[in-house]
Design a protein around this motif. Sequence first.
Motif, PDB file in Angstrom:
ATOM      1  N   GLU A 184      82.159  -1.730  37.646  1.00 17.94           N
ATOM      2  CA  GLU A 184      81.779  -0.534  36.898  1.00 17.94           C
ATOM      3  C   GLU A 184      80.616  -0.799  35.954  1.00 17.94           C
ATOM      4  O   GLU A 184      79.786   0.082  35.707  1.00 17.94           O
ATOM      5  N   ALA A 185      80.549  -2.023  35.435  1.00 24.83           N
ATOM      6  CA  ALA A 185      79.474  -2.361  34.500  1.00 24.83           C
ATOM      7  C   ALA A 185      78.102  -2.185  35.129  1.00 24.83           C
ATOM      8  O   ALA A 185      77.133  -1.836  34.441  1.00 24.83           O
ATOM      9  N   GLY A 186      77.990  -2.402  36.422  1.00 25.97           N
ATOM     10  CA  GLY A 186      76.699  -2.278  37.078  1.00 25.97           C
ATOM     11  C   GLY A 186      76.110  -0.889  36.951  1.00 25.97           C
ATOM     12  O   GLY A 186      74.901  -0.732  36.734  1.00 25.97           O
ATOM     13  N   PHE A 187      76.947   0.132  37.078  1.00 23.94           N
ATOM     14  CA  PHE A 187      76.459   1.508  36.984  1.00 23.94           C
ATOM     15  C   PHE A 187      75.988   1.832  35.561  1.00 23.94           C
ATOM     16  O   PHE A 187      75.018   2.559  35.370  1.00 23.94           O
ATOM     17  N   GLU A 188      76.686   1.261  34.584  1.00 25.36           N
ATOM     18  CA  GLU A 188      76.296   1.479  33.193  1.00 25.36           C
ATOM     19  C   GLU A 188      75.011   0.732  32.855  1.00 25.36           C
ATOM     20  O   GLU A 188      74.111   1.267  32.195  1.00 25.36           O
ATOM     21  N   LEU A 189      74.904  -0.510  33.328  1.00 31.48           N
ATOM     22  CA  LEU A 189      73.787  -1.363  32.934  1.00 31.48           C
ATOM     23  C   LEU A 189      72.518  -1.095  33.730  1.00 31.48           C
ATOM     24  O   LEU A 189      71.411  -1.230  33.202  1.00 31.48           O
ATOM     25  N   PHE A 190      72.655  -0.726  34.994  1.00 29.10           N
ATOM     26  CA  PHE A 190      71.489  -0.618  35.866  1.00 29.10           C
ATOM     27  C   PHE A 190      71.261   0.772  36.442  1.00 29.10           C
ATOM     28  O   PHE A 190      70.281   0.999  37.131  1.00 29.10           O
ATOM     29  N   GLY A 191      72.183   1.716  36.182  1.00 27.88           N
ATOM     30  CA  GLY A 191      72.084   3.021  36.821  1.00 27.88           C
ATOM     31  C   GLY A 191      70.988   3.909  36.267  1.00 27.88           C
ATOM     32  O   GLY A 191      70.325   4.635  37.004  1.00 27.88           O
TER      33      GLY A 191
END
Length: 220
Positions: A184-191
Amino acid sequence: MGNRLDRDQVVRTALGVLNEEGLEGLTLRRIAKELNVQAPALYWHFKHKRDLLDAMATEMMRGMFEGVAAAEAADWREALVETQRAFRRSLLSYRDGGKVFSGTRFTDTSYAPPMEAHLRRLVDGGLRPRAAFRAAFTANCYTVGYVIEEQAMGPDPGRGESGGQGYDLEARARRLADYPLTAEAGFELFGDPEAGFEAGLRAVVAGIEVTLAAPLTGRP
């Protein structure tokens, strides 16, 4: 073109080559080819590639301050935020702009007048001078680091349309299915790079307010 190369012309050409080839493809030989001269002709102005990168970074910094020249923020927080937004825009306007700027040294004092005005806005807005210096440097470091990551993760203009899609977050999430928070962190950090930059910048400014803006006895 004439026989004499102008230093500014070399820098402008180098920035153009940077956008075409990226940092790895930025060589004195490639720049010389663009200028229709032999590579040794460039050594009159730049002994090493590092010297050229310093001059390119100086030009980037001038462009950044031009972007906020008309900005007048009464509060130091908004002055800092406005400047960093302009700094990011300036770095993003060049391919690998964050990497080029990182670790460079300015080659002249042309950046000093607008830098002085920026620091003056921070001081007049409520920061002590030492706090203003540290605040500006800390915010700059955040922006440079963010842009380096942003440009590394984002679309690569050198790979054409098929290779310029950037980070595949859905594929990343599938690979990390057993680690839901990490996925889930990927969507927050890179989205959303824009929203991510703003959130991080506000966190940096809030931290500066807590740690640097408070009065320190005996220190100006």
